[in-house]
Every structure is written in C-alpha cells, then in structure tokens.
Design an enzyme around this catalytic site. Structure first.
Site, PDB file in Angstrom:
ATOM      1  N   SER A 196       0.859  -0.844  -0.045  1.00 35.46           N
ATOM      2  CA  SER A 196       0.052   0.120   0.028  1.00 35.46           C
ATOM      3  C   SER A 196       0.806   1.422  -0.081  1.00 35.46           C
ATOM      4  O   SER A 196       1.274   1.100  -1.198  1.00 35.46           O
ATOM      5  CB  SER A 196      -1.327  -0.163   1.328  1.00 35.46           C
ATOM      6  OG  SER A 196      -1.585   0.477   1.112  1.00 35.46           O
ATOM      7  N   ASP A 346     -10.188  -3.040  -4.804  1.00 35.18           N
ATOM      8  CA  ASP A 346      -9.340  -2.433  -4.635  1.00 35.18           C
ATOM      9  C   ASP A 346      -9.105  -1.246  -5.446  1.00 35.18           C
ATOM     10  O   ASP A 346      -9.012  -1.045  -6.327  1.00 35.18           O
ATOM     11  CB  ASP A 346      -8.086  -2.913  -4.122  1.00 35.18           C
ATOM     12  CG  ASP A 346      -6.635  -2.407  -4.135  1.00 35.18           C
ATOM     13  OD1 ASP A 346      -6.970  -1.026  -3.379  1.00 35.18           O
ATOM     14  OD2 ASP A 346      -5.324  -2.436  -3.523  1.00 35.18           O
ATOM     15  N   HIS A 376      -8.121  -5.099  -0.576  1.00 31.99           N
ATOM     16  CA  HIS A 376      -6.741  -3.955  -0.061  1.00 31.99           C
ATOM     17  C   HIS A 376      -6.696  -5.038   1.545  1.00 31.99           C
ATOM     18  O   HIS A 376      -7.232  -4.221   1.815  1.00 31.99           O
ATOM     19  CB  HIS A 376      -6.946  -3.078   0.004  1.00 31.99           C
ATOM     20  CG  HIS A 376      -5.519  -1.697   0.074  1.00 31.99           C
ATOM     21  ND1 HIS A 376      -5.059  -1.777  -1.289  1.00 31.99           N
ATOM     22  CD2 HIS A 376      -4.933  -1.466   0.909  1.00 31.99           C
ATOM     23  CE1 HIS A 376      -4.488  -1.331  -0.715  1.00 31.99           C
ATOM     24  NE2 HIS A 376      -4.357  -0.696   0.991  1.00 31.99           N
TER      25      HIS A 376
END
Length: 406
Positions: A196, A346, A376
């Site tokens: 991320s 996501d 995610h």
C-alpha cells in the site's frame, strides 16, 4: 406499561439497526471466510466511529485513534513463540528498524544472505513495524533471508518527505557493500518491498537508486499506491468490498503533504485541463484489462478544469516522489525486476495494471499476481482472530518468487 413497552421497542430497534450495520458487508459476493471478514469489518467500523466521536468532542483527532487501534488489534493475536529467528530492534542511520536473521548466522558469521527491506503500509499516517510483524516474520522464516522492517516517520507529525527520507537512508546503508557485510547481507541481492503506502515508498526508492552503481536486484510491490493524478479510474468508481473505513480521499494527502486538500480531489478537481493533457499518457486506461472497463471505458474528467485553489495546494502530488507512475518510459526501463500483487476489491487495482504493462513494454522483467475475491490489506491477516487463507496463499507465492529471483 405502554410507555415501557414503547421504550423497549425503540431500544430494540436501535440495537437491531446497529447490529445490521456492523454485520453488513456490501459487495462481498464470492468472497470466502465471510464470518471472519464480517467481524473484521465491524471492528473497523467501530474504530472509525470512535475516531469520529473523539474528534467531534475534541479529545483526539480521528487519525490518532485510527493509528493506535493497531495496538489493540495486536493484542488479539496469539502469543508468539519464536525459535527459528533472531529478531533485533535497532536503528540504521538513526532510523528504527527490526532485523530478522536466520539463527544459523551464529554458525557462519562470514556467510552473506539475501535481504528484503520492507516498508509497511498505512496511508502514510498509520501502520508500524508491529502491525506488519506477521508478514515480515513469515518472510524471514520461509525464505531464510534477512528481513529489515523499517519504522519510517509518519505524517502528520512528520510530513513528506520525512518518511521517504528514512526509507532512502536505510536502503542506502544496505546497498553499500561495507555496511551490508556488517549485517551479513549480500548487497547485490537486495529486494525493496512494501504494501500500500509502503509500496509507494518502495517504488519511489527503487527509482531513486535506478541510476546508481549499487541498485536493488528487485522491487516487490503489494497493492501499491502509484499515482495521485487520476482518482476516477474504474477501480475507484466500481463498487467493491472495502474493509478499512478510513484513510480515504483528501485526508490522506492533507496529512501526508501538510497542505489543505479538499474532498473534491476525488473528482480530479486538483488538475487543470493542461495538466490532464500532460499526464494522461502516463495513466493510460487502455492498459487496464477490458473486463474492468465494461462500464467506465475512458477518462471522464479530462475536459474539465479543476479547482484553482486545490490545483495549487495539490501540485506536489504529481511529482514522481509521490506518484512514481508519472514518469517517462525511459525512467521505467531502468527499474529492476518487479513483482506486483493486486486484488480485485481495491481502488488501487487499476494503477498497478497500468504500471505493470508499462514496465513490461519497456523491457523490465515483471511478474504480476492478481487475486480475485479479496480486498486491499488482506496479506496482513496471517494469524490471529482474523486469519485468512488468502493471506497464506499470497505469502507462499511471494516466497516462491523471492527464492527464485533473489
């Protein structure tokens, strides 16, 4: 009596409503282990609500509550019994790190190991070495490599580029042959990795070192943040299962770059028509698989001028140190072998498809693993109350790649 029954009915209705809200996870069709995911989603909703109440009544800002919720969730994990690793909390060039080393280092202190430098995720203002300990520990255990988890400085106390600077420092140290040998690391066999926001830091770091004599052998990006140019790619617009009910919109960038960022940034109001024409070639929708462009087929806002104040405040986010996708093909061609992990639920999915396609076109060796029916952040759930099978599958694929390429 009638009033008591009426009050009881009201309280019961409220409790049922709260339970229904916590239980409901929209867009979850086909996603396995929903019993655990519902519990996880409910936890995130409660944390988000507590943060909102705390901020509303002036106790602590919502981001502070969200950040520290990780400490509470950590306590829900089983007690760790470690017998196969040496785990040391220390610093590298003043930056906090946790180093995981194979125990057989004691037997041959002259042996040099491959190394994985890991930057945790958390929207640049959350996350820590602790929140990602299960990932970094398992990487070390299963690869038998040295893993360095970096505790870079977080926004808003330390806005951009503080966190990036910390990542650069650690990477510079590990890629230096003399320094690396002190840690029993082979400086020619180093992977830069992150998930991320940490994936963003990894991609930027890899690009920073692309022209150096000492470069990482590969970069490993797990559902990374790669651009802040287009917030209306199909993955942003398509309904999906989202577990983390915070860290969205203008708030993340406002905290990260220490500028006032209004929520209309998600409508791409942070760019002028001239900027849209300039940067669109870097975020080419034709590189997104057709299956994800059935409804939204082409950019929507490229002929719409943005908000002048927002354009001024947000101009920094188009720099490659924040948006590593927004660079010329020549720069991408210099990058090391790349592993990219994406998931279907996501907002960041499509930019990784574009990044992977552009890297391949420019001669970079790319392995892109895409996972359906998951969300995610799912890799971090390797143990504890919210342990997910998909997390183990992802990790196994990563380990297989690292053992082959590093």
């Amino acid at each position: 009596m009638a009033r008591k029954l009426q009050l009881l009915a009201i309280i019961t209705s409220i409790l049922i409503g709260i339970f229904a809200y916590l239980y409901h996870v929209p867009n979850s069709e086909g996603v396995p282990q929903m019993d655990r995911i519902r519990l996880l989603s409910a936890s995130m909703k409660i944390i988000s609500f507590v943060g909102l109440v705390s901020e509303t009544f002036g106790f602590a800002p919502a981001w502070y509550v969200q950040r520290n919720s990780g400490v509470i969730l950590k306590k829900l994990k089983p007690t760790e019994v470690n017998v196969n690793l040496k785990i040391e909390d220390t610093t590298i060039d003043g930056v906090p790190v946790r180093i995981y080393s194979p125990l057989d280092l004691k037997d041959d202190k002259a042996k040099l190991f491959p190394a994985i430098i890991f930057f945790h995720g958390g929207a640049f203002y959350m996350g820590s070495i602790e929140t990602h300990h299960s990932v970094t520990r398992e990487l070390a255990l299963q690869t038998r490599f040295i893993v360095i988890s970096v505790g870079y400085r977080l926004a808003p106390e330390h806005p951009f580029p503080a966190g990036l600077d910390d990542c650069i420092k650690v990477t510079q140290y590990v890629l230096d042959t003399n320094s690396a040998e002190k840690l029993n690391i082979d400086s020619k066999r180093v992977a830069i990795s992150g998930d991320s926001a940490g994936g963003n830091l990894a991609a930027v770091t890899a690009m920073r070192f692309a022209n150096n004599s000492n470069t990482p052998r590969l970069q490993m990006l797990i559902y990374p943040v790669l651009q802040f140019f287009d917030f209306m790619v199909p993955s942003y617009l398509t309904p999906a299962l989202h577990i983390f009910h915070f860290g969205r919109g203008g708030l993340v960038l406002e905290l990260y770059i220490n500028k006032s960022i209004s929520e209309d940034i998600i409508l791409n109001n942070h760019t002028s028509i001239e900027q849209k024409n300039q940067y669109r070639r870097f975020v080419d929708w034709s590189l997104i698989p057709n299956e994800y462009r059935q409804i939204y087929k082409k950019p929507i806002t490229d002929n719409i001028d943005g908000n002048p104040k927002l354009i001024e405040n947000a101009k920094q986010v188009l720099h490659p140190d924040l948006s590593p996708l927004l660079v010329e093909n020549e720069e991408l061609s210099k990058l090391p072998s790349t592993y990219i992990l994406t998931v279907d639920h996501d907002r960041l999915r499509d930019e990784s498809f574009i990044y992977a396609a552009r890297l391949k076109t420019n001669g970079v060796d790319v392995v892109h693993r895409h996972y359906e029916n998951t969300f995610h952040g799912s890799l971090t759930f390797l143990d504890g109350l919210f342990e997910l099978d998909i997390a183990h599958r992802m990790l196994n694929d990563i380990v297989e790649y690292l053992k082959e390429k590093l």
